[in-house]
Design an enzyme around this catalytic site. Structure first.
Site, PDB file in Angstrom:
ATOM      1  N   GLU A  79      -9.759   0.658  37.746  1.00  0.00           N
ATOM      2  CA  GLU A  79     -11.080   0.038  37.596  1.00  0.00           C
ATOM      3  C   GLU A  79     -11.171  -0.715  36.269  1.00  0.00           C
ATOM      4  O   GLU A  79     -11.846  -1.736  36.178  1.00  0.00           O
ATOM      5  CB  GLU A  79     -12.178   1.109  37.740  1.00  0.00           C
ATOM      6  CG  GLU A  79     -12.309   1.539  39.195  1.00  0.00           C
ATOM      7  CD  GLU A  79     -12.710   2.981  39.414  1.00  0.00           C
ATOM      8  OE1 GLU A  79     -13.207   3.633  38.478  1.00  0.00           O
ATOM      9  OE2 GLU A  79     -12.518   3.482  40.544  1.00  0.00           O
ATOM     10  N   HIS A 103      -6.802   2.917  33.916  1.00  0.00           N
ATOM     11  CA  HIS A 103      -7.334   3.157  35.262  1.00  0.00           C
ATOM     12  C   HIS A 103      -7.501   1.818  35.982  1.00  0.00           C
ATOM     13  O   HIS A 103      -7.851   0.809  35.363  1.00  0.00           O
ATOM     14  CB  HIS A 103      -8.679   3.891  35.172  1.00  0.00           C
ATOM     15  CG  HIS A 103      -9.132   4.416  36.500  1.00  0.00           C
ATOM     16  ND1 HIS A 103      -9.706   3.603  37.445  1.00  0.00           N
ATOM     17  CD2 HIS A 103      -9.044   5.653  37.048  1.00  0.00           C
ATOM     18  CE1 HIS A 103      -9.972   4.332  38.534  1.00  0.00           C
ATOM     19  NE2 HIS A 103      -9.581   5.580  38.314  1.00  0.00           N
ATOM     20  N   GLY A 143     -11.785  11.709  41.767  1.00  0.00           N
ATOM     21  CA  GLY A 143     -13.013  10.991  41.437  1.00  0.00           C
ATOM     22  C   GLY A 143     -14.210  11.664  42.090  1.00  0.00           C
ATOM     23  O   GLY A 143     -14.714  12.688  41.606  1.00  0.00           O
ATOM     24  N   GLY A 144     -14.652  11.115  43.208  1.00  0.00           N
ATOM     25  CA  GLY A 144     -15.879  11.564  43.875  1.00  0.00           C
ATOM     26  C   GLY A 144     -16.000  13.078  44.047  1.00  0.00           C
ATOM     27  O   GLY A 144     -17.046  13.665  43.739  1.00  0.00           O
ATOM     28  N   SER A 159      -9.132   9.349  46.895  1.00  0.00           N
ATOM     29  CA  SER A 159      -9.753  10.051  48.021  1.00  0.00           C
ATOM     30  C   SER A 159      -9.228  11.483  48.205  1.00  0.00           C
ATOM     31  O   SER A 159      -9.096  11.961  49.329  1.00  0.00           O
ATOM     32  CB  SER A 159      -9.617   9.245  49.318  1.00  0.00           C
ATOM     33  OG  SER A 159     -10.315   8.017  49.198  1.00  0.00           O
ATOM     34  N   GLY A 206     -11.733   5.819  46.351  1.00  0.00           N
ATOM     35  CA  GLY A 206     -13.123   5.720  46.785  1.00  0.00           C
ATOM     36  C   GLY A 206     -13.290   5.181  48.196  1.00  0.00           C
ATOM     37  O   GLY A 206     -14.387   4.799  48.597  1.00  0.00           O
ATOM     38  N   ASN A 247     -12.214  12.902  37.135  1.00  0.00           N
ATOM     39  CA  ASN A 247     -12.693  11.682  36.484  1.00  0.00           C
ATOM     40  C   ASN A 247     -14.093  11.420  37.020  1.00  0.00           C
ATOM     41  O   ASN A 247     -14.251  10.995  38.162  1.00  0.00           O
ATOM     42  CB  ASN A 247     -11.735  10.530  36.823  1.00  0.00           C
ATOM     43  CG  ASN A 247     -12.236   9.196  36.306  1.00  0.00           C
ATOM     44  OD1 ASN A 247     -13.219   9.125  35.572  1.00  0.00           O
ATOM     45  ND2 ASN A 247     -11.554   8.126  36.703  1.00  0.00           N
ATOM     46  N   TRP A 248     -15.078  11.690  36.189  1.00  0.00           N
ATOM     47  CA  TRP A 248     -16.469  11.555  36.646  1.00  0.00           C
ATOM     48  C   TRP A 248     -16.915  10.105  36.709  1.00  0.00           C
ATOM     49  O   TRP A 248     -17.997   9.793  37.194  1.00  0.00           O
ATOM     50  CB  TRP A 248     -17.410  12.371  35.746  1.00  0.00           C
ATOM     51  CG  TRP A 248     -17.139  13.856  35.760  1.00  0.00           C
ATOM     52  CD1 TRP A 248     -16.146  14.519  36.463  1.00  0.00           C
ATOM     53  CD2 TRP A 248     -17.855  14.879  35.035  1.00  0.00           C
ATOM     54  NE1 TRP A 248     -16.210  15.873  36.206  1.00  0.00           N
ATOM     55  CE2 TRP A 248     -17.245  16.119  35.339  1.00  0.00           C
ATOM     56  CE3 TRP A 248     -18.940  14.861  34.152  1.00  0.00           C
ATOM     57  CZ2 TRP A 248     -17.691  17.342  34.802  1.00  0.00           C
ATOM     58  CZ3 TRP A 248     -19.392  16.069  33.609  1.00  0.00           C
ATOM     59  CH2 TRP A 248     -18.775  17.294  33.947  1.00  0.00           C
ATOM     60  N   LYS A 249     -16.102   9.205  36.172  1.00  0.00           N
ATOM     61  CA  LYS A 249     -16.407   7.760  36.164  1.00  0.00           C
ATOM     62  C   LYS A 249     -17.798   7.512  35.576  1.00  0.00           C
ATOM     63  O   LYS A 249     -18.231   8.262  34.699  1.00  0.00           O
ATOM     64  CB  LYS A 249     -16.241   7.166  37.572  1.00  0.00           C
ATOM     65  CG  LYS A 249     -14.860   7.472  38.166  1.00  0.00           C
ATOM     66  CD  LYS A 249     -14.532   6.652  39.372  1.00  0.00           C
ATOM     67  CE  LYS A 249     -13.148   7.006  39.887  1.00  0.00           C
ATOM     68  NZ  LYS A 249     -12.705   6.205  41.009  1.00  0.00           N
ATOM     69  N   GLU A 283      -2.363   6.243  41.488  1.00  0.00           N
ATOM     70  CA  GLU A 283      -3.593   6.036  42.249  1.00  0.00           C
ATOM     71  C   GLU A 283      -3.509   4.691  42.971  1.00  0.00           C
ATOM     72  O   GLU A 283      -3.854   3.646  42.384  1.00  0.00           O
ATOM     73  CB  GLU A 283      -4.802   6.034  41.305  1.00  0.00           C
ATOM     74  CG  GLU A 283      -4.949   7.312  40.507  1.00  0.00           C
ATOM     75  CD  GLU A 283      -6.382   7.515  39.996  1.00  0.00           C
ATOM     76  OE1 GLU A 283      -6.877   8.631  40.162  1.00  0.00           O
ATOM     77  OE2 GLU A 283      -6.981   6.570  39.475  1.00  0.00           O
TER      78      GLU A 283
HETATM   79  P1  13P Z   1     -11.761   8.980  44.294  1.00  0.00           P
HETATM   80  O1  13P Z   1     -11.274  10.410  44.277  1.00  0.00           O
HETATM   81  O2  13P Z   1     -13.265   8.874  44.286  1.00  0.00           O
HETATM   82  O3  13P Z   1     -11.099   8.180  45.365  1.00  0.00           O
HETATM   83  O4  13P Z   1     -11.309   8.329  42.888  1.00  0.00           O
HETATM   84  C1  13P Z   1     -10.003   8.491  42.470  1.00  0.00           C
HETATM   85  C2  13P Z   1      -9.900   8.015  41.082  1.00  0.00           C
HETATM   86  O5  13P Z   1      -9.977   6.836  40.807  1.00  0.00           O
HETATM   87  C3  13P Z   1      -9.710   9.022  40.018  1.00  0.00           C
HETATM   88  O6  13P Z   1      -9.410   8.431  38.798  1.00  0.00           O
END
Ligand code: 13P
Length: 252
Positions: free
Chosen positions: A97, A95, A232-233, A211, A171, A10-12, A165
């Site tokens: 967020e 998600h 994510g990251g 993470s 994050g 997920n590149w957000k 998640e």
């Molecule tokens: P991180 O891997 O950056 O913690 O993000 C996880 C995430 O929200 C994937 O959708």
């Protein structure tokens, strides 16, 4: 039953169109020939078309990060299931967020899920508890509600994938422990079973997210209930995401 493992990125809200194209090219070169794991990238909307052009013909699948439930009309700024259906196979829904910053609730997530399935998209439904819920012993209650309301009136959820998640792990560099994740993901499978039946629960792929790194992925995918990860990251670094996918394929 053997479930096919997943490594999803997920590149957000990261990468310009040029950066997304460069990352997609690098991932295609590194991952195309990796078998034994389904590789999914979810770039921002504006990069879906160029990334699709780059990964078409490779084994990498494409996903969107969100979607509205209406098919078309006066919904300024929104993207519909019909628009995505010709473009990608997956769509991330619910998600944390989106729940946190855009006030998406279970009822809306449920409408989006139904619309995605109707359009032939496979939803990646995200669920997870806040830190105060975990510390207050409410994890089970929160997850059960998110799953049962999210999947309400959906007896056959198609190729649904669910990502657990925990919000406190996203994050933060503070991942859940593998056994915490496995336990909650086991709960998710039981709730799905109660709602959609044993066959759906056996087949649904359940991912951990929060993470995840190339250094800790092996602990997660070594667990019995965990079928892969939503990253994510670390999915923004081609080397790290490649390593996550490779370790997933090897462990499963
Ligand atoms: P991180 O891997 O950056 O913690 O993000 C996880 C995430 O929200 C994937 O959708």
């Amino acid at each position: 039953m053997k479930r096919f493992p997943v490594a999803a990125g997920n590149w957000k809200m990261n990468t310009t169109v040029e950066e997304a194209a460069a990352l997609a090219k690098e991932l295609r070169d590194r991952l195309d020939r990796l078998d034994g794991v389904e590789k999914i990238v979810c770039p921002p909307f504006v990069s879906l078309v160029p990334v699709k052009g780059i990964i078409t013909g490779s084994s990498i699948k494409l996903g969107a990060q969100n979607m509205y439930f209406q098919e078309k009309g006066a919904f300024t700024g929104e993207v519909s299931p019909t628009m995505l259906a010709g473009l990608c196979q997956y769509v991330i829904l619910g998600h944390s967020e989106r729940r946190q910053y855009f006030h998406e609730e279970d009822r809306l997530v449920n409408r989006k899920l139904k619309a995605a399935l109707k359009a032939g998209l496979a939803p990646i439904l995200c669920v997870g508890e806040k830190l105060e819920d975990r510390e207050g012993g409410r994890t089970e209650e929160v997850i059960t509600r998110q799953i049962s309301e999210g999947l309400a009136d959906i007896p056959n959820p198609g190729d649904l994938v669910i990502a657990y998640e925990p919000i406190w792990a996203i994050g933060t560099g503070r991942a859940a422990t593998a056994s915490q994740a496995n336990e909650t993901i086991g709960l998710i499978r039981r709730v799905v079973g109660g709602q959609c039946g044993g066959a759906v629960a056996e087949g649904v792929r359940l991912l951990y997210g929060g993470s995840v790194t190339a250094a800790n992925i092996l602990e997660f995918v070594s667990q019995s209930e965990i079928d892969g990860s939503l990253v994510g990251g670390a999915s923004l670094k081609a080397g790290d995401f490649t390593s996550i996918a490779e370790q997933t394929a090897r462990a499963k």
